[in-house]
Design a protein around this motif. Structure first.
Motif, PDB file in Angstrom:
ATOM      1  N   ALA A   1     -65.194 -74.115  34.434  1.00 41.51           N
ATOM      2  CA  ALA A   1     -65.784 -75.225  33.675  1.00 41.51           C
ATOM      3  C   ALA A   1     -67.307 -75.112  33.636  1.00 41.51           C
ATOM      4  CB  ALA A   1     -65.353 -76.574  34.251  1.00 41.51           C
ATOM      5  N   GLY A   2     -67.807 -73.875  33.706  1.00 46.00           N
ATOM      6  CA  GLY A   2     -69.238 -73.642  33.636  1.00 46.00           C
ATOM      7  C   GLY A   2     -70.000 -74.056  34.884  1.00 46.00           C
ATOM      8  N   ARG A   3     -69.302 -74.300  35.971  1.00 43.62           N
ATOM      9  CA  ARG A   3     -69.932 -74.773  37.212  1.00 43.62           C
ATOM     10  C   ARG A   3     -70.225 -73.598  38.139  1.00 43.62           C
ATOM     11  NH1 ARG A   3     -68.009 -80.249  38.902  1.00 43.62           N
ATOM     12  NH2 ARG A   3     -67.763 -79.210  40.906  1.00 43.62           N
ATOM     13  N   ILE A   4     -71.488 -73.455  38.527  1.00 43.18           N
ATOM     14  CA  ILE A   4     -71.906 -72.322  39.346  1.00 43.18           C
ATOM     15  C   ILE A   4     -71.239 -72.336  40.719  1.00 43.18           C
ATOM     16  CG2 ILE A   4     -74.002 -73.403  40.254  1.00 43.18           C
ATOM     17  CD1 ILE A   4     -73.688 -69.745  39.149  1.00 43.18           C
TER      18      ILE A   4
ATOM     19  N   THR B   1     -56.919 -53.526  48.089  1.00 43.44           N
ATOM     20  CA  THR B   1     -57.173 -53.025  46.738  1.00 43.44           C
ATOM     21  C   THR B   1     -58.661 -52.783  46.495  1.00 43.44           C
ATOM     22  OG1 THR B   1     -57.349 -55.233  45.790  1.00 43.44           O
ATOM     23  CG2 THR B   1     -55.168 -54.195  45.756  1.00 43.44           C
ATOM     24  N   GLU B   2     -59.497 -53.578  47.150  1.00 41.62           N
ATOM     25  CA  GLU B   2     -60.947 -53.498  47.010  1.00 41.62           C
ATOM     26  C   GLU B   2     -61.392 -53.599  45.555  1.00 41.62           C
ATOM     27  OE1 GLU B   2     -62.554 -50.240  49.225  1.00 41.62           O
ATOM     28  OE2 GLU B   2     -61.671 -50.944  51.091  1.00 41.62           O
ATOM     29  N   ARG B   3     -60.629 -54.353  44.771  1.00 45.48           N
ATOM     30  CA  ARG B   3     -60.975 -54.602  43.359  1.00 45.48           C
ATOM     31  C   ARG B   3     -60.697 -56.055  43.037  1.00 45.48           C
ATOM     32  NH1 ARG B   3     -59.254 -50.268  39.142  1.00 45.48           N
ATOM     33  NH2 ARG B   3     -61.379 -50.656  38.513  1.00 45.48           N
ATOM     34  N   ILE B   4     -61.599 -56.645  42.280  1.00 44.33           N
ATOM     35  CA  ILE B   4     -61.362 -57.995  41.782  1.00 44.33           C
ATOM     36  C   ILE B   4     -60.797 -57.845  40.374  1.00 44.33           C
ATOM     37  CG2 ILE B   4     -62.400 -60.175  41.074  1.00 44.33           C
ATOM     38  CD1 ILE B   4     -64.498 -59.764  43.254  1.00 44.33           C
ATOM     39  N   THR B   5     -59.580 -58.313  40.198  1.00 40.29           N
ATOM     40  CA  THR B   5     -58.916 -58.236  38.896  1.00 40.29           C
ATOM     41  C   THR B   5     -58.640 -59.648  38.391  1.00 40.29           C
ATOM     42  OG1 THR B   5     -56.716 -58.237  39.880  1.00 40.29           O
ATOM     43  CG2 THR B   5     -57.768 -56.084  39.587  1.00 40.29           C
ATOM     44  N   LYS B   6     -58.237 -59.748  37.153  1.00 43.59           N
ATOM     45  CA  LYS B   6     -57.899 -61.054  36.601  1.00 43.59           C
ATOM     46  C   LYS B   6     -56.724 -61.652  37.370  1.00 43.59           C
ATOM     47  CE  LYS B   6     -57.138 -63.662  32.413  1.00 43.59           C
ATOM     48  NZ  LYS B   6     -55.915 -64.350  32.798  1.00 43.59           N
ATOM     49  N   THR B   7     -55.790 -60.823  37.778  1.00 42.30           N
ATOM     50  CA  THR B   7     -54.653 -61.294  38.569  1.00 42.30           C
ATOM     51  C   THR B   7     -55.131 -61.901  39.881  1.00 42.30           C
ATOM     52  OG1 THR B   7     -53.246 -59.611  37.579  1.00 42.30           O
ATOM     53  CG2 THR B   7     -52.472 -60.610  39.624  1.00 42.30           C
ATOM     54  N   THR B   8     -56.073 -61.230  40.526  1.00 40.28           N
ATOM     55  CA  THR B   8     -56.637 -61.751  41.775  1.00 40.28           C
ATOM     56  C   THR B   8     -57.352 -63.069  41.524  1.00 40.28           C
ATOM     57  OG1 THR B   8     -57.003 -59.465  42.493  1.00 40.28           O
ATOM     58  CG2 THR B   8     -58.104 -61.191  43.753  1.00 40.28           C
ATOM     59  N   LEU B   9     -58.136 -63.130  40.445  1.00 39.29           N
ATOM     60  CA  LEU B   9     -58.862 -64.357  40.108  1.00 39.29           C
ATOM     61  C   LEU B   9     -57.894 -65.501  39.805  1.00 39.29           C
ATOM     62  CD1 LEU B   9     -61.586 -62.753  37.835  1.00 39.29           C
ATOM     63  CD2 LEU B   9     -61.982 -63.758  40.090  1.00 39.29           C
ATOM     64  N   ASP B  10     -56.817 -65.203  39.098  1.00 44.67           N
ATOM     65  CA  ASP B  10     -55.834 -66.236  38.754  1.00 44.67           C
ATOM     66  C   ASP B  10     -55.177 -66.856  39.988  1.00 44.67           C
ATOM     67  OD1 ASP B  10     -56.148 -66.158  35.992  1.00 44.67           O
ATOM     68  OD2 ASP B  10     -54.533 -64.710  35.693  1.00 44.67           O
ATOM     69  N   ALA B  11     -55.089 -66.079  41.069  1.00 45.86           N
ATOM     70  CA  ALA B  11     -54.426 -66.556  42.280  1.00 45.86           C
ATOM     71  C   ALA B  11     -55.298 -67.514  43.096  1.00 45.86           C
ATOM     72  CB  ALA B  11     -54.022 -65.373  43.142  1.00 45.86           C
ATOM     73  N   VAL B  12     -56.590 -67.562  42.813  1.00 44.51           N
ATOM     74  CA  VAL B  12     -57.512 -68.413  43.576  1.00 44.51           C
ATOM     75  C   VAL B  12     -57.444 -69.840  43.046  1.00 44.51           C
ATOM     76  CG1 VAL B  12     -59.929 -68.829  44.174  1.00 44.51           C
ATOM     77  CG2 VAL B  12     -59.059 -66.488  44.047  1.00 44.51           C
ATOM     78  N   ARG B  13     -57.277 -70.787  43.951  1.00 40.57           N
ATOM     79  CA  ARG B  13     -57.297 -72.205  43.566  1.00 40.57           C
ATOM     80  C   ARG B  13     -58.715 -72.717  43.663  1.00 40.57           C
ATOM     81  NH1 ARG B  13     -52.669 -76.002  44.910  1.00 40.57           N
ATOM     82  NH2 ARG B  13     -54.082 -77.102  43.563  1.00 40.57           N
ATOM     83  N   LEU B  14     -59.116 -73.477  42.666  1.00 39.87           N
ATOM     84  CA  LEU B  14     -60.476 -74.020  42.624  1.00 39.87           C
ATOM     85  C   LEU B  14     -60.458 -75.528  42.804  1.00 39.87           C
ATOM     86  CD1 LEU B  14     -61.979 -71.907  39.714  1.00 39.87           C
ATOM     87  CD2 LEU B  14     -62.373 -71.641  42.155  1.00 39.87           C
ATOM     88  N   ASP B  15     -61.644 -76.112  42.687  1.00 36.02           N
ATOM     89  CA  ASP B  15     -61.759 -77.562  42.807  1.00 36.02           C
ATOM     90  C   ASP B  15     -60.995 -78.256  41.677  1.00 36.02           C
ATOM     91  OD1 ASP B  15     -64.029 -78.275  40.567  1.00 36.02           O
ATOM     92  OD2 ASP B  15     -64.375 -76.327  41.505  1.00 36.02           O
ATOM     93  N   HIS B  16     -60.709 -79.510  41.871  1.00 33.46           N
ATOM     94  CA  HIS B  16     -59.886 -80.282  40.952  1.00 33.46           C
ATOM     95  C   HIS B  16     -60.436 -80.268  39.516  1.00 33.46           C
ATOM     96  CE1 HIS B  16     -57.004 -83.285  39.717  1.00 33.46           C
ATOM     97  NE2 HIS B  16     -57.986 -84.008  39.219  1.00 33.46           N
ATOM     98  N   LEU B  17     -61.731 -80.479  39.352  1.00 28.98           N
ATOM     99  CA  LEU B  17     -62.317 -80.521  38.011  1.00 28.98           C
ATOM    100  C   LEU B  17     -62.100 -79.206  37.276  1.00 28.98           C
ATOM    101  CD1 LEU B  17     -63.990 -81.904  35.797  1.00 28.98           C
ATOM    102  CD2 LEU B  17     -66.024 -81.007  36.923  1.00 28.98           C
ATOM    103  N   SER B  18     -62.376 -78.111  37.933  1.00 32.95           N
ATOM    104  CA  SER B  18     -62.196 -76.806  37.287  1.00 32.95           C
ATOM    105  C   SER B  18     -60.743 -76.542  36.945  1.00 32.95           C
ATOM    106  CB  SER B  18     -62.726 -75.697  38.194  1.00 32.95           C
ATOM    107  OG  SER B  18     -64.113 -75.824  38.365  1.00 32.95           O
ATOM    108  N   GLU B  19     -59.856 -76.869  37.845  1.00 33.16           N
ATOM    109  CA  GLU B  19     -58.432 -76.657  37.585  1.00 33.16           C
ATOM    110  C   GLU B  19     -57.933 -77.542  36.439  1.00 33.16           C
ATOM    111  OE1 GLU B  19     -56.432 -74.375  38.746  1.00 33.16           O
ATOM    112  OE2 GLU B  19     -57.702 -73.589  40.334  1.00 33.16           O
TER     113      GLU B  19
END
Length: 66
Positions: free
Chosen positions: A12-15, A34-52
């Motif tokens: 949501a554009g939040r730093i 894996t030592e790689r950040i992929t979209k799959t890895t990013l998708d698995a991370v839960r963020l704060d309520h507003l961003s989600e």
């Protein structure tokens, strides 16, 4: 660079949300070896309520886009 629109939409554009997303994805990449950040890895991370709540994945419009 191709994930820039995804990262902006996902956080949501939040730093602070971006920092948490990248940090958690990096930790996961180190732990799983894996030592790689992929979209799959990013998708698995839960963020704060507003961003989600604000993140709505878009349908793919052409191959190679997110």
């Amino acid at each position: 660079m191709r994930l820039v629109p995804y990262l902006h939409a996902r956080t949501a554009g939040r730093i602070g949300s971006l920092a948490r997303l990248v940090k958690q994805a990096a930790i996961t990449a180190l732990i799983d070896g894996t030592e790689r950040i992929t979209k799959t890895t990013l998708d698995a991370v839960r963020l704060d309520h507003l961003s989600e709540q604000r993140y709505r994945p878009r349908a793919r419009t052409k191959p190679g886009t997110w």
